[in-house]
Design a protein around this motif. Sequence first.
Motif, PDB file in Angstrom:
ATOM      1  N   ARG A  76       0.822  -1.220   0.000  1.00  0.00           N
ATOM      2  CA  ARG A  76       0.000   0.000   0.000  1.00  0.00           C
ATOM      3  C   ARG A  76       0.851   1.263   0.000  1.00  0.00           C
ATOM      4  O   ARG A  76       0.571   2.213  -0.712  1.00  0.00           O
ATOM      5  N   ARG A  77       1.917   1.278   0.808  1.00  0.00           N
ATOM      6  CA  ARG A  77       2.792   2.460   0.834  1.00  0.00           C
ATOM      7  C   ARG A  77       3.447   2.671  -0.522  1.00  0.00           C
ATOM      8  O   ARG A  77       3.541   3.800  -1.013  1.00  0.00           O
ATOM      9  N   THR A 121      -5.065   6.324   0.591  1.00  0.00           N
ATOM     10  CA  THR A 121      -4.599   6.981   1.811  1.00  0.00           C
ATOM     11  C   THR A 121      -5.579   6.744   2.947  1.00  0.00           C
ATOM     12  O   THR A 121      -5.179   6.526   4.096  1.00  0.00           O
ATOM     13  N   TYR A 124      -4.946   3.207   4.050  1.00  0.00           N
ATOM     14  CA  TYR A 124      -3.708   3.157   4.837  1.00  0.00           C
ATOM     15  C   TYR A 124      -3.979   3.669   6.252  1.00  0.00           C
ATOM     16  O   TYR A 124      -3.568   3.049   7.242  1.00  0.00           O
TER      17      TYR A 124
END
Length: 199
Positions: A76-77, A121, A124
Amino acid sequence: MVVVRTGTIGKLLPLAFVFLAVGISTALFHPFLALFLSTEVAAGPIRVTAFLIAAPLAGVVAAWLIGRLSDRRAIRRALLITAALAGCAGSVLAAFVRDYWVLLGLAVTAFALAGSLFPQTFAYARQVLQQHDPGRAAMGISSLRTVFSIAWVAGPPLAAALLQAGGFRYMFGTAAVMYLLAVLVAIVWLEPLGPVLGI
């Protein structure tokens, strides 16, 4: 890569900055996209309409595909960084390119990928809060939504000022800088996360 490890509140602060940067970058050019196409690109009504339909549809498809991928893998990052880089590259090119078909290609590729920044985002942030402080998850997500809303309040007036000062190149250039700032924050302050459990 350097990742600065902080507590839960410290993790939300860089995320808030990412939300602010992404929100301002999108709020800069989205409200003026039809004006840009009709004046700078000299696109007729049919081409403008086709562009304004194709771009969001591509964004929805990209966000869906990336969402499925990010839920299953611990990337994800990396996806946040990639999407912000795509937004930066697309904005830089849009500052100078005036060919309709090239811009449409950017809209359904680079800008579609950049559009996944908003849901990714959030995903996350939700994952971070569920891992470190589940009791504050709802408040944290609500705070990030507020930051994004503030960005959309500030973005259009800023875009109007940039248009008056230097035209669309200034506007897209500033959007590129905001995307780049999001990249730097993600690289330095956001830590890699594992896949979502149960997926």
